[in-house]
Write a protein that holds these residues in place. Structure first.
Motif, PDB file in Angstrom:
ATOM      1  N   VAL A  10       2.133  -8.024  10.728  1.00 35.80           N
ATOM      2  CA  VAL A  10       1.530  -8.909   9.737  1.00 35.80           C
ATOM      3  C   VAL A  10       1.368  -8.194   8.405  1.00 35.80           C
ATOM      4  O   VAL A  10       1.637  -8.762   7.331  1.00 35.80           O
ATOM      5  CB  VAL A  10       0.168  -9.434  10.246  1.00 35.80           C
ATOM      6  CG1 VAL A  10      -0.574 -10.172   9.131  1.00 35.80           C
ATOM      7  CG2 VAL A  10       0.364 -10.356  11.432  1.00 35.80           C
ATOM      8  N   LEU A  11       0.956  -6.931   8.438  1.00 38.38           N
ATOM      9  CA  LEU A  11       0.754  -6.174   7.205  1.00 38.38           C
ATOM     10  C   LEU A  11       2.062  -5.925   6.460  1.00 38.38           C
ATOM     11  O   LEU A  11       2.073  -5.769   5.242  1.00 38.38           O
ATOM     12  CB  LEU A  11       0.083  -4.836   7.519  1.00 38.38           C
ATOM     13  CG  LEU A  11      -1.359  -4.917   8.025  1.00 38.38           C
ATOM     14  CD1 LEU A  11      -1.874  -3.537   8.410  1.00 38.38           C
ATOM     15  CD2 LEU A  11      -2.258  -5.547   6.967  1.00 38.38           C
ATOM     16  N   VAL A  12       3.172  -5.883   7.206  1.00 38.69           N
ATOM     17  CA  VAL A  12       4.466  -5.631   6.560  1.00 38.69           C
ATOM     18  C   VAL A  12       5.147  -6.936   6.140  1.00 38.69           C
ATOM     19  O   VAL A  12       5.635  -7.059   5.015  1.00 38.69           O
ATOM     20  CB  VAL A  12       5.398  -4.834   7.500  1.00 38.69           C
ATOM     21  CG1 VAL A  12       6.778  -4.659   6.863  1.00 38.69           C
ATOM     22  CG2 VAL A  12       4.790  -3.471   7.799  1.00 38.69           C
ATOM     23  N   TYR A  13       5.153  -7.918   7.023  1.00 38.13           N
ATOM     24  CA  TYR A  13       5.961  -9.120   6.792  1.00 38.13           C
ATOM     25  C   TYR A  13       5.138 -10.378   6.515  1.00 38.13           C
ATOM     26  O   TYR A  13       5.709 -11.440   6.290  1.00 38.13           O
ATOM     27  CB  TYR A  13       6.845  -9.395   8.018  1.00 38.13           C
ATOM     28  CG  TYR A  13       7.791  -8.278   8.336  1.00 38.13           C
ATOM     29  CD1 TYR A  13       8.966  -8.098   7.624  1.00 38.13           C
ATOM     30  CD2 TYR A  13       7.508  -7.383   9.375  1.00 38.13           C
ATOM     31  CE1 TYR A  13       9.838  -7.072   7.927  1.00 38.13           C
ATOM     32  CE2 TYR A  13       8.374  -6.348   9.680  1.00 38.13           C
ATOM     33  CZ  TYR A  13       9.533  -6.194   8.948  1.00 38.13           C
ATOM     34  OH  TYR A  13      10.390  -5.166   9.246  1.00 38.13           O
ATOM     35  N   GLY A  14       3.835 -10.266   6.547  1.00 40.72           N
ATOM     36  CA  GLY A  14       3.020 -11.464   6.453  1.00 40.72           C
ATOM     37  C   GLY A  14       2.792 -11.975   5.046  1.00 40.72           C
ATOM     38  O   GLY A  14       2.510 -11.205   4.129  1.00 40.72           O
ATOM     39  N   GLY A  15       2.966 -13.253   4.862  1.00 37.80           N
ATOM     40  CA  GLY A  15       2.588 -14.049   3.697  1.00 37.80           C
ATOM     41  C   GLY A  15       2.439 -13.326   2.382  1.00 37.80           C
ATOM     42  O   GLY A  15       3.286 -12.556   1.954  1.00 37.80           O
ATOM     43  N   ARG A  16       1.327 -13.588   1.716  1.00 39.55           N
ATOM     44  CA  ARG A  16       1.103 -13.053   0.374  1.00 39.55           C
ATOM     45  C   ARG A  16       0.645 -11.600   0.384  1.00 39.55           C
ATOM     46  O   ARG A  16       0.852 -10.874  -0.587  1.00 39.55           O
ATOM     47  CB  ARG A  16       0.061 -13.907  -0.345  1.00 39.55           C
ATOM     48  CG  ARG A  16       0.482 -15.364  -0.527  1.00 39.55           C
ATOM     49  CD  ARG A  16      -0.620 -16.162  -1.179  1.00 39.55           C
ATOM     50  NE  ARG A  16      -0.223 -17.563  -1.359  1.00 39.55           N
ATOM     51  CZ  ARG A  16      -1.024 -18.486  -1.881  1.00 39.55           C
ATOM     52  NH1 ARG A  16      -2.261 -18.162  -2.250  1.00 39.55           N
ATOM     53  NH2 ARG A  16      -0.578 -19.719  -2.002  1.00 39.55           N
ATOM     54  N   GLU A  17      -0.002 -11.172   1.453  1.00 41.11           N
ATOM     55  CA  GLU A  17      -0.567  -9.830   1.493  1.00 41.11           C
ATOM     56  C   GLU A  17       0.370  -8.794   2.107  1.00 41.11           C
ATOM     57  O   GLU A  17       0.136  -7.597   1.980  1.00 41.11           O
ATOM     58  CB  GLU A  17      -1.884  -9.845   2.271  1.00 41.11           C
ATOM     59  CG  GLU A  17      -2.943 -10.740   1.631  1.00 41.11           C
ATOM     60  CD  GLU A  17      -4.241 -10.722   2.400  1.00 41.11           C
ATOM     61  OE1 GLU A  17      -4.279 -10.070   3.463  1.00 41.11           O
ATOM     62  OE2 GLU A  17      -5.203 -11.363   1.947  1.00 41.11           O
ATOM     63  N   GLY A  18       1.420  -9.225   2.801  1.00 44.77           N
ATOM     64  CA  GLY A  18       2.342  -8.270   3.399  1.00 44.77           C
ATOM     65  C   GLY A  18       3.228  -7.606   2.368  1.00 44.77           C
ATOM     66  O   GLY A  18       3.485  -8.156   1.282  1.00 44.77           O
ATOM     67  N   TRP A  19       3.680  -6.413   2.677  1.00 44.17           N
ATOM     68  CA  TRP A  19       4.532  -5.680   1.743  1.00 44.17           C
ATOM     69  C   TRP A  19       5.811  -6.447   1.416  1.00 44.17           C
ATOM     70  O   TRP A  19       6.225  -6.520   0.260  1.00 44.17           O
ATOM     71  CB  TRP A  19       4.875  -4.311   2.335  1.00 44.17           C
ATOM     72  CG  TRP A  19       3.736  -3.332   2.288  1.00 44.17           C
ATOM     73  CD1 TRP A  19       2.437  -3.610   1.954  1.00 44.17           C
ATOM     74  CD2 TRP A  19       3.783  -1.946   2.588  1.00 44.17           C
ATOM     75  NE1 TRP A  19       1.664  -2.482   2.035  1.00 44.17           N
ATOM     76  CE2 TRP A  19       2.471  -1.434   2.419  1.00 44.17           C
ATOM     77  CE3 TRP A  19       4.791  -1.078   3.006  1.00 44.17           C
ATOM     78  CZ2 TRP A  19       2.156  -0.100   2.636  1.00 44.17           C
ATOM     79  CZ3 TRP A  19       4.481   0.256   3.220  1.00 44.17           C
ATOM     80  CH2 TRP A  19       3.182   0.736   3.035  1.00 44.17           C
ATOM     81  N   LEU A  20       6.456  -6.987   2.439  1.00 42.25           N
ATOM     82  CA  LEU A  20       7.713  -7.711   2.239  1.00 42.25           C
ATOM     83  C   LEU A  20       7.532  -9.226   2.288  1.00 42.25           C
ATOM     84  O   LEU A  20       8.496  -9.959   2.056  1.00 42.25           O
ATOM     85  CB  LEU A  20       8.738  -7.294   3.304  1.00 42.25           C
ATOM     86  CG  LEU A  20       9.094  -5.810   3.358  1.00 42.25           C
ATOM     87  CD1 LEU A  20      10.083  -5.547   4.486  1.00 42.25           C
ATOM     88  CD2 LEU A  20       9.664  -5.331   2.036  1.00 42.25           C
ATOM     89  N   GLY A  21       6.331  -9.687   2.586  1.00 43.96           N
ATOM     90  CA  GLY A  21       6.079 -11.102   2.746  1.00 43.96           C
ATOM     91  C   GLY A  21       6.445 -11.949   1.533  1.00 43.96           C
ATOM     92  O   GLY A  21       7.178 -12.947   1.659  1.00 43.96           O
ATOM     93  N   PRO A  22       5.964 -11.603   0.330  1.00 45.51           N
ATOM     94  CA  PRO A  22       6.291 -12.425  -0.845  1.00 45.51           C
ATOM     95  C   PRO A  22       7.792 -12.511  -1.115  1.00 45.51           C
ATOM     96  O   PRO A  22       8.306 -13.578  -1.453  1.00 45.51           O
ATOM     97  CB  PRO A  22       5.561 -11.697  -1.983  1.00 45.51           C
ATOM     98  CG  PRO A  22       4.437 -10.984  -1.314  1.00 45.51           C
ATOM     99  CD  PRO A  22       4.973 -10.564   0.002  1.00 45.51           C
TER     100      PRO A  22
END
Length: 276
Positions: free
Chosen positions: A118-130
């Motif tokens: 979640v921290l890497v790929y998640g939504g607005r807060e993930g590193w790669l999410g945006p």
């Protein structure tokens, strides 16, 4: 002579007690709980199983679990064999670190795995999410996230089956094949892969069984949306908490049955390999 008989008698008694303790431990921890799932599932005949397949959301959960498990198993098979070759045949700085990282999924909680994704790929807060969202790709709370979480927790199983076999067979046959003109790809397909095929099969079966039962990591990354991102293990929890115990038992029984069949398949394959 009397002392020898006494010592043998003590060893026999100790062995007997140890066997009883081991059998009791396995019965209380494994056999009894699993048997209760089976008996509760079929308490009213096949009604619970029929109810499971009559519920569209539950069928969707079973289908999603099967799809995620098969994809994760395929990914781990390809990369597991590649990593095994790299660890055994390669010599490079950081080799021991890579070997330790392979065992990381066995050492940390699956919930931590899910949170990390979640921290890497998640939504607005993930590193790669945006970046992924701007490209129209959703990982977390979607099937890709479920597949990634499942693949992560089952990563070591193929590798830990293949690595010892690669070390055992050595490199003599591969070197002989190359001396006869075979390139690296031909050497792998005609020499290396046949030598490790049973280890790959064992790893695949165990990976599939582990993937079908994943709960913690999937719970974090899935979103648990009925009919969309709810897997079979999450459906078990949902049914049980909503006082639909018979359906929960039936889903658990189906998952356990597949896992048991996988274990039986591994046992049969191992016996056949030993005979050959």
């Amino acid at each position: 002579m009397a002392d020898t008989r006494r010592i043998r008698g003590q060893r026999g008694a100790f062995t007997y007690v140890l066997r009883v303790l081991v059998i009791a431990y396995l019965f209380l921890l494994v056999a009894w709980p699993v048997s209760l799932v089976v008996t509760n599932t079929f308490e009213n005949g096949f009604d619970a199983v029929e109810a499971v397949f009559a519920d569209p959301d539950t069928v969707a959960a079973l289908r999603l679990t099967a799809v995620a498990a098969v994809i994760a198993t395929a990914i781990n098979t390809v990369f597991g064999v590649a990593i095994s070759l790299l660890l055994v045949r390669g010599t490079f700085p950081g080799r021991r670190l890579l070997s330790s990282l392979v065992d990381l999924p066995l050492a940390i909680s699956p919930v931590v795995v899910g949170l990390s994704l979640v921290l890497v790929y998640g939504g607005r807060e993930g590193w790669l999410g945006p970046s992924l969202e701007s490209a129209g790709i959703q990982v977390i709370y979607a099937t890709p996230g479920i597949v990634m979480a499942t693949a992560f927790v089952a990563l070591p199983l193929v590798i830990r089956e293949v690595v010892p076999v690669l070390e055992e067979i050595g490199t003599e046959q591969e070197q002989a094949a190359r001396s006869l003109g075979a390139n690296g790809w031909q050497s792998f397909w005609r020499v290396t892969l046949p030598g490790i095929k049973w280890a790959v099969v064992y790893g695949v079966v165990l990976t599939l069984a582990r993937s079908l039962g994943e709960f913690g990591a999937v719970k974090v990354v899935s979103g648990n949306i009925a009919g969309e991102t709810r897997t079979a293990t999450l459906a078990v929890e949902e049914k049980y908490l909503n006082w639909e115990q018979e359906s929960a038992y039936a889903i658990a029984f189906l998952l356990a049955s597949v896992s048991v069949l996988c274990i039986i398949a591994v046992s049969i394959l191992r016996s056949r390999a030993d005979r050959h």
